[in-house]
Scaffold this active site. Sequence first.
Site, mmCIF file in Angstrom:
data_model
loop_
_atom_site.group_PDB
_atom_site.id
_atom_site.type_symbol
_atom_site.label_atom_id
_atom_site.label_comp_id
_atom_site.label_asym_id
_atom_site.label_seq_id
_atom_site.Cartn_x
_atom_site.Cartn_y
_atom_site.Cartn_z
ATOM 1 N N SER B 144 0.840 -1.200 0.000
ATOM 2 C CA SER B 144 0.000 0.000 0.000
ATOM 3 C C SER B 144 0.878 1.254 0.000
ATOM 4 C CB SER B 144 -0.965 -0.055 1.193
ATOM 5 O OG SER B 144 -1.996 0.883 1.028
ATOM 6 N N ASP B 220 -10.072 -5.520 -3.160
ATOM 7 C CA ASP B 220 -9.468 -4.447 -2.367
ATOM 8 C C ASP B 220 -10.331 -3.199 -2.485
ATOM 9 O OD1 ASP B 220 -7.817 -2.285 -1.519
ATOM 10 O OD2 ASP B 220 -6.026 -3.463 -1.964
ATOM 11 N N HIS B 253 -7.461 -5.912 1.161
ATOM 12 C CA HIS B 253 -6.255 -5.092 1.354
ATOM 13 C C HIS B 253 -5.507 -5.464 2.637
ATOM 14 C CE1 HIS B 253 -4.011 -1.532 0.102
ATOM 15 N NE2 HIS B 253 -4.044 -1.044 1.333
#
Lengths: 275, 275
Positions: B144, B220, B253
């Site tokens: 991320s 996600d 995620h």
Amino acid sequence: MDTRSTARAHGGTQGVYSHTSSATGTEMVFSVFVPDGDGPFPVLWYLSGLTCTHANVTEKGEYRAACAEAGIIFIAPDTSPRGDAVPNDDAYDFGQGAGFYVDATQAPWAEHFQMRTYIEDELPALVAAQFPADMSRQAITGHSMGGHGALTMGLRHPDRFRSLSAVAPICHPIYCPWGEKALSGYLGDDRAAWRAYDAVALIEDGARVPEILIDQGEADPFLSEQLQPDTLQAACSDAGIALTLNLQPGYDHSYYFISTFMAAHVRWHAVRLKA
Amino acid sequence: MDTRSTARAHGGTQGVYSHTSSATGTEMVFSVFVPDGDGPFPVLWYLSGLTCTHANVTEKGEYRAACAEAGIIFIAPDTSPRGDAVPNDDAYDFGQGAGFYVDATQAPWAEHFQMRTYIEDELPALVAAQFPADMSRQAITGHSMGGHGALTMGLRHPDRFRSLSAVAPICHPIYCPWGEKALSGYLGDDRAAWRAYDAVALIEDGARVPEILIDQGEADPFLSEQLQPDTLQAACSDAGIALTLNLQPGYDHSYYFISTFMAAHVRWHAVRLKA
């Protein structure tokens, strides 16, 4: 049963669920990993140690890859009833987070601390109803206090669990500080009532399983005073139970240790669940 | 450097360390896994995402088995300076826990938020001095915001990092809400200054690596608005960079996603670190 969360992980689904337990009179949370594919799948129970919830092993246990590969459901219950209405103790080793997998008989604990009935009866019925679980193929393991829970539950139900293992279990709680405190608090002073909750005593009193696998870190700070695998080794030797006790040099009591040997335990159970 | 903890894990040593950083002017914590055996070992850097410390991946990342098998050191730094004397923001995506791997130029952030210098210069020098690390064989990955950090650092230093991967990275921060907020806050309104901190812009401006590996969950929730791997795919295609973009159906995620694909990333880097 309420679904708190689900996530895809390692080729399966990791869920966290809650339900109102009649055994404990509280809401109980547990996690279940279900592999992809056509069930029903054999089931591996994992009982956690002091201070833990379902979350510790779910986050740190590193069991999912091995369970997905073997096609095994992995269930992680909580270690006690919880909540403002539930009695507690300031110590980490008694009260909430420290249910010791017993059915308490002493006030104020008896009302909610019925973890034996919860894990032995109520939660398996819920799992059987809600998940693609083959309840004819179950195995059990656990860590520390949960290793004690797994050993005692496995020894009391040799027909239910095809295989039994533990990592760093409390082997002989009726003669260690953690166990004496918890068992006297939950069960009272009559030590005869404690023996159903002590792996060594159960074996001395006639319980039998063919084999047990244990991994134990040699650098575990609780090894000699609290865990005492030598007492289980002696009892198994006398009883003709094939105990594999792997002493692991340098390993401590943490999830760094547990996660290192988790996959080996899953695979060991898988062989026996699929035999 | 102070040792906060070490534990034996997966045939190696997992440590957590701290030191006083001259770049950030604060105490910084990081974790290092060192495999058993004779070093020096190649090094894989892992940069973490928003809200994380070193601890998230250290506890949940499931990298140790693969690093021990491949003989790789794994380093997990923190995501920002921290402490009561360090500026902060109530939002989860700016301030402490959200350093975005930039050297801030704007008040009040510039005094402490020098994460590019910290990760690119100061921490590697400390690692080289304190661990059996072969600094001629380094690789970098991240998740991320940390995927953004890995991509940008890898693209700025193709001679330092032999291989570059990411999981669910922020690919084009100068055109996503997280990135625009952070880069304007730390770097000011001159968008030309942002381009050194944007993987797509770096490639557009001439940065080249031979190949990049990315895994991205299709479920996600940040995929289309914040992460935008399609923008990186287009830039790599134009630039002749071999991007392997694995879209993983159903994955989100979280660390359930990261841990699922971590071992594959470690092994992918190991092949290139040992070529």
